[in-house]
Design a protein around this motif. Structure first.
Motif, mmCIF file in Angstrom:
data_model
loop_
_atom_site.group_PDB
_atom_site.id
_atom_site.type_symbol
_atom_site.label_atom_id
_atom_site.label_comp_id
_atom_site.label_asym_id
_atom_site.label_seq_id
_atom_site.Cartn_x
_atom_site.Cartn_y
_atom_site.Cartn_z
ATOM 1 N N PRO A 261 -3.716 -12.747 0.263
ATOM 2 C CA PRO A 261 -2.483 -12.162 -0.263
ATOM 3 C C PRO A 261 -2.736 -10.896 -1.080
ATOM 4 N N SER A 262 -3.821 -10.864 -1.854
ATOM 5 C CA SER A 262 -4.032 -9.719 -2.736
ATOM 6 C C SER A 262 -4.337 -8.459 -1.942
ATOM 7 N N GLY A 263 -4.929 -8.611 -0.759
ATOM 8 C CA GLY A 263 -5.271 -7.440 0.039
ATOM 9 C C GLY A 263 -4.311 -7.204 1.180
ATOM 10 N N ALA A 264 -3.294 -8.046 1.289
ATOM 11 C CA ALA A 264 -2.460 -8.046 2.491
ATOM 12 C C ALA A 264 -1.635 -6.775 2.646
ATOM 13 N N LEU A 265 -1.361 -6.082 1.550
ATOM 14 C CA LEU A 265 -0.480 -4.922 1.639
ATOM 15 C C LEU A 265 -1.239 -3.603 1.716
ATOM 16 N N ALA A 266 -2.562 -3.648 1.766
ATOM 17 C CA ALA A 266 -3.355 -2.409 1.792
ATOM 18 C C ALA A 266 -2.979 -1.541 2.988
#
Ligand code: MN
Length: 208
Positions: free
Chosen positions: A5-10
């Motif tokens: 989730p923390s990297g999902a929007l990169a």
């Protein structure tokens, strides 16, 4: 489609210049919300007209571009091409993405609501939704303003850029024939406006 989730929007952010688009930047992926997860279907009059089908999973919107849009007819197998995860706030986005920017064109919210996971293994146990998508087959029941009942997403082709899925209505009580929507006549679930009206500025580009 990352499960982190923390990297999902990169990828979402890499593609956009937020000084030039009013699309939401998105905060941290929202975790642990109560209640049923949401879905949204937007109509996007971009280089090629398409519908964007998005399901809330692990704090982001898993997304597919569906050229012909969802159909209520189980005989229609609708090609769905995965696109980058979008922030949850994108559910409310309606407006014009400026010429020259990624996804340039007009967006309206065509349908929105919640969904329930129907994916089960051979023993009848529920498969967690993120895991179902990883495996390439997920079933769910939509409770929207326009879309209702069971649907499945099935991956028919892997391989990065060429990955493809099919979005198909279940043959249940909410199935019906003639389930195709004309995107140019369709009206926003938020404002009642058509693409043309939003493009003409009769609705502000906002995420409200
Ligand atoms: Mn799109």
């Amino acid at each position: 489609m990352s499960r982190d989730p923390s990297g999902a929007l990169a990828e979402y952010r890499r593609r956009r210049d937020f000084s030039r688009t009013r699309e939401p930047k998105g905060g941290r992926a929202a975790a642990g919300r109560d209640g049923a997860p949401s879905f949204v279907v937007q109509i996007h009059d971009a280089t090629a007209m398409h519908f964007d089908f998005r399901l809330e999973v692990d704090g982001v919107l898993k997304s597919w571009a569906v050229p012909k849009g969802p159909s209520a007819d189980p005989h229609d197998k609708r090609l769905a091409m995965p696109t980058e995860d979008h922030p949850l706030e994108y559910r409310g986005f309606e407006g014009v993405i400026a010429p020259g920017e990624y996804g340039a064109g007009t967006v309206i919210v065509w349908d929105e609501g919640t969904y329930r996971n129907l994916t089960a293994d051979r023993a009848g146990r529920e498969v967690p939704f993120a895991e179902a998508l990883e495996r390439g087959h997920a079933s769910f029941r939509l409770d929207g303003r326009k879309l209702h009942g069971g649907y499945s997403l099935t991956r028919i082709r892997g391989g990065g850029e060429r990955e493809a899925w099919l979005l198909v209505k279940h043959a249940d009580g909410r199935a019906r024939a003639g389930g195709t929507t004309d995107p140019r006549r369709a009206r926003s679930a938020h404002s009642g406006h058509t693409l043309r009206q939003v493009a003409a500025g009769s609705a502000p580009g906002s995420s409200s």
